[in-house]
Design a protein around this motif. Structure first.
Motif, PDB file in Angstrom:
ATOM      1  N   VAL B 100       0.844  -1.189   0.000  1.00 42.60           N
ATOM      2  CA  VAL B 100       0.000   0.000   0.000  1.00 42.60           C
ATOM      3  C   VAL B 100       0.878   1.237   0.000  1.00 42.60           C
ATOM      4  O   VAL B 100       1.778   1.368   0.831  1.00 42.60           O
ATOM      5  N   LEU B 101       0.611   2.136  -0.920  1.00 43.94           N
ATOM      6  CA  LEU B 101       1.392   3.359  -1.043  1.00 43.94           C
ATOM      7  C   LEU B 101       1.091   4.301   0.121  1.00 43.94           C
ATOM      8  O   LEU B 101      -0.072   4.538   0.452  1.00 43.94           O
ATOM      9  N   THR B 102       2.112   4.835   0.749  1.00 40.27           N
ATOM     10  CA  THR B 102       1.900   5.828   1.802  1.00 40.27           C
ATOM     11  C   THR B 102       1.865   7.226   1.180  1.00 40.27           C
ATOM     12  O   THR B 102       2.177   7.401   0.005  1.00 40.27           O
ATOM     13  N   LYS B 103       1.516   8.183   2.020  1.00 41.78           N
ATOM     14  CA  LYS B 103       1.507   9.571   1.554  1.00 41.78           C
ATOM     15  C   LYS B 103       2.914   9.974   1.099  1.00 41.78           C
ATOM     16  O   LYS B 103       3.089  10.555   0.028  1.00 41.78           O
ATOM     17  N   ALA B 104       3.878   9.649   1.939  1.00 37.69           N
ATOM     18  CA  ALA B 104       5.264   9.986   1.593  1.00 37.69           C
ATOM     19  C   ALA B 104       5.666   9.315   0.285  1.00 37.69           C
ATOM     20  O   ALA B 104       6.375   9.908  -0.535  1.00 37.69           O
ATOM     21  N   GLY B 105       5.201   8.092   0.117  1.00 35.13           N
ATOM     22  CA  GLY B 105       5.526   7.368  -1.104  1.00 35.13           C
ATOM     23  C   GLY B 105       4.966   8.048  -2.326  1.00 35.13           C
ATOM     24  O   GLY B 105       5.659   8.227  -3.337  1.00 35.13           O
ATOM     25  N   ARG B 106       3.713   8.462  -2.234  1.00 31.07           N
ATOM     26  CA  ARG B 106       3.085   9.148  -3.365  1.00 31.07           C
ATOM     27  C   ARG B 106       3.831  10.436  -3.677  1.00 31.07           C
ATOM     28  O   ARG B 106       4.122  10.737  -4.847  1.00 31.07           O
ATOM     29  N   GLU B 107       4.145  11.186  -2.643  1.00 36.00           N
ATOM     30  CA  GLU B 107       4.851  12.448  -2.879  1.00 36.00           C
ATOM     31  C   GLU B 107       6.212  12.211  -3.517  1.00 36.00           C
ATOM     32  O   GLU B 107       6.592  12.882  -4.481  1.00 36.00           O
ATOM     33  N   HIS B 108       6.927  11.259  -2.938  1.00 38.39           N
ATOM     34  CA  HIS B 108       8.250  10.993  -3.492  1.00 38.39           C
ATOM     35  C   HIS B 108       8.152  10.527  -4.927  1.00 38.39           C
ATOM     36  O   HIS B 108       8.941  10.935  -5.778  1.00 38.39           O
ATOM     37  N   PHE B 109       7.179   9.680  -5.188  1.00 38.42           N
ATOM     38  CA  PHE B 109       7.037   9.190  -6.553  1.00 38.42           C
ATOM     39  C   PHE B 109       6.736  10.312  -7.526  1.00 38.42           C
ATOM     40  O   PHE B 109       7.312  10.379  -8.617  1.00 38.42           O
ATOM     41  N   LEU B 110       5.854  11.199  -7.125  1.00 41.75           N
ATOM     42  CA  LEU B 110       5.481  12.268  -8.057  1.00 41.75           C
ATOM     43  C   LEU B 110       6.683  13.143  -8.391  1.00 41.75           C
ATOM     44  O   LEU B 110       6.886  13.523  -9.549  1.00 41.75           O
ATOM     45  N   THR B 111       7.479  13.442  -7.379  1.00 42.50           N
ATOM     46  CA  THR B 111       8.693  14.208  -7.640  1.00 42.50           C
ATOM     47  C   THR B 111       9.616  13.435  -8.582  1.00 42.50           C
ATOM     48  O   THR B 111      10.091  13.965  -9.595  1.00 42.50           O
ATOM     49  N   ALA B 112       9.860  12.190  -8.214  1.00 49.47           N
ATOM     50  CA  ALA B 112      10.760  11.361  -9.023  1.00 49.47           C
ATOM     51  C   ALA B 112      10.246  11.232 -10.446  1.00 49.47           C
ATOM     52  O   ALA B 112      10.999  11.332 -11.414  1.00 49.47           O
ATOM     53  N   ALA B 113       8.949  11.038 -10.560  1.00 44.62           N
ATOM     54  CA  ALA B 113       8.369  10.810 -11.876  1.00 44.62           C
ATOM     55  C   ALA B 113       8.537  12.033 -12.768  1.00 44.62           C
ATOM     56  O   ALA B 113       8.812  11.908 -13.966  1.00 44.62           O
ATOM     57  N   GLY B 114       8.386  13.203 -12.171  1.00 44.95           N
ATOM     58  CA  GLY B 114       8.570  14.414 -12.958  1.00 44.95           C
ATOM     59  C   GLY B 114       9.943  14.454 -13.590  1.00 44.95           C
ATOM     60  O   GLY B 114      10.071  14.651 -14.808  1.00 44.95           O
ATOM     61  N   GLN B 115      10.943  14.205 -12.785  1.00 44.88           N
ATOM     62  CA  GLN B 115      12.307  14.257 -13.313  1.00 44.88           C
ATOM     63  C   GLN B 115      12.561  13.123 -14.293  1.00 44.88           C
ATOM     64  O   GLN B 115      13.216  13.299 -15.320  1.00 44.88           O
ATOM     65  N   HIS B 116      12.019  11.969 -13.941  1.00 43.16           N
ATOM     66  CA  HIS B 116      12.230  10.803 -14.798  1.00 43.16           C
ATOM     67  C   HIS B 116      11.624  11.025 -16.175  1.00 43.16           C
ATOM     68  O   HIS B 116      12.273  10.799 -17.199  1.00 43.16           O
ATOM     69  N   VAL B 117      10.402  11.472 -16.180  1.00 41.28           N
ATOM     70  CA  VAL B 117       9.727  11.710 -17.456  1.00 41.28           C
ATOM     71  C   VAL B 117      10.479  12.740 -18.276  1.00 41.28           C
ATOM     72  O   VAL B 117      10.657  12.579 -19.495  1.00 41.28           O
ATOM     73  N   ALA B 118      10.941  13.770 -17.608  1.00 42.22           N
ATOM     74  CA  ALA B 118      11.687  14.796 -18.332  1.00 42.22           C
ATOM     75  C   ALA B 118      12.908  14.186 -19.007  1.00 42.22           C
ATOM     76  O   ALA B 118      13.201  14.476 -20.177  1.00 42.22           O
TER      77      ALA B 118
END
Lengths: 178, 178
Positions: B100-118
């Motif tokens: 189960v994704l935690t709040k921190a996990g979601r936040e970290h993922f969104l940040t990471a995903a932004g950079q990754h996608v870029a």
DNA sequence: ACTAGATGCGTGCGCACGCACCGACCGACG
DNA sequence: CGTCGGTCGGTGCGTGCGCACGCATCTAGT
């Protein structure tokens, strides 16, 4: 998958990761089962097999593959233990070392290569026309930076792989050498 | 490289191995440095982030990735230690476990995903036109067996990875469980 | 000739992952 | 209801590889 990437991007990038990952698993697995070698070992044998005098410097083997020098050193070590190559010091540079293909190594490689090529053809090459293969080759060149789509390839300084950490400590803890 | 493969085949297959390998190294390296996660971890976070109720069974995560169940179990373990996900037993199946994704996990993922996608856009997607991306996607489907060039995809029974050895003992000795 | 830095290779250590296996659990069948 | 094969997730162990570093050697500068 929703608004991070567009559908087209998911199909193109996700497809690359997935399809190509599965393809490599199949092919590496086959290589291991049939010939008992890894893809890295196969590549080293290949370079040696087509090198003049059947020998090459460790660093050259490393540069031609995706391995680091230390990784290449270990690959050669495994091949030495298997009897497929021998080490030889470089006369022209006391630090250098050559990997030299043995007779057994050449024979084993040729057998392995036959099967490997057959599988690559069956799993990959046969699925495309010559024109498509040409196109794929052009695509790879584009990814590699040659044949630029926008910027003129700003010169690669060296081969660096994860050196300095700029953000976000590694997940497991354990920073480099603290 | 001489008569094993034709020139065209070398360009297409060797190009895939090389260009795509280097591309992945660059991208994985960036992911590690900027976000402190591996590609496998990224993928798990991604699935969780877009899953209903932010949770998924370990086996489903495994099936959606290139990892085995045991590998997925360890990835989840690392993410748990990092505080990005939590484990939860499945009520409907006593054997099962949810990540189960935690709040921190979601936040970290969104940040990471932004950079990754870029980065993925810069290194890969931007180098192709939409038509070309479409074509690449079609190529991946072809490799995967759908959209058959010859045979009609004979149904994969299971996920098997190097089970029985048929030829050539492993280079290092040590056969499986003797 | 001597010394300082660079370079080539090998090695200690750590990490990611697969396989084989285990215990817990499910479902079906007698 | 008990049993028995199949499945789920986790763990012991082995392997492949990268990074940091050490040693030997090369090279340039004095």
């Amino acid at each position: 998958m929703n608004d991070l990437f567009t559908k087209l991007e998911v199909a193109a990038w996700g497809g690359l990761v997935g399809a190509q990952g599965r393809l490599f698993l199949r092919i590496e697995d086959d290589l291991r089962r049939k010939s008992g070698i890894t893809h890295a070992e196969f590549e080293v044998l290949l370079r040696l097999c087509f090198a003049t005098k059947s020998r090459a410097r460790i660093q050259d083997l490393a540069a031609a593959s995706l391995l680091t020098r230390s990784g290449t050193s270990r690959v050669v070590e495994r091949l030495v233990r298997a009897g497929y190559v021998e080490r030889a010091g470089a006369e022209e540079d006391g630090r250098g070392a050559y990997a030299v293909l043995t007779k057994a190594g050449r024979e084993h490689f040729l057998t392995a290569a036959g099967q490997h090529v057959a599988l690559v053809r069956r799993e990959f090459l046969s699925k495309f026309s010559d024109a498509e293969l040409e196109q794929l080759a052009a695509f790879w060149r584009r990814i590699d930076g040659h044949e630029p789509p926008k910027d003129p390839a700003p010169r690669k300084p060296q081969r660096s792989r994860s050196t300095t950490s700029t953000t976000a400590s590694r997940i497991k803890g354990r920073r480099r050498r603290e």
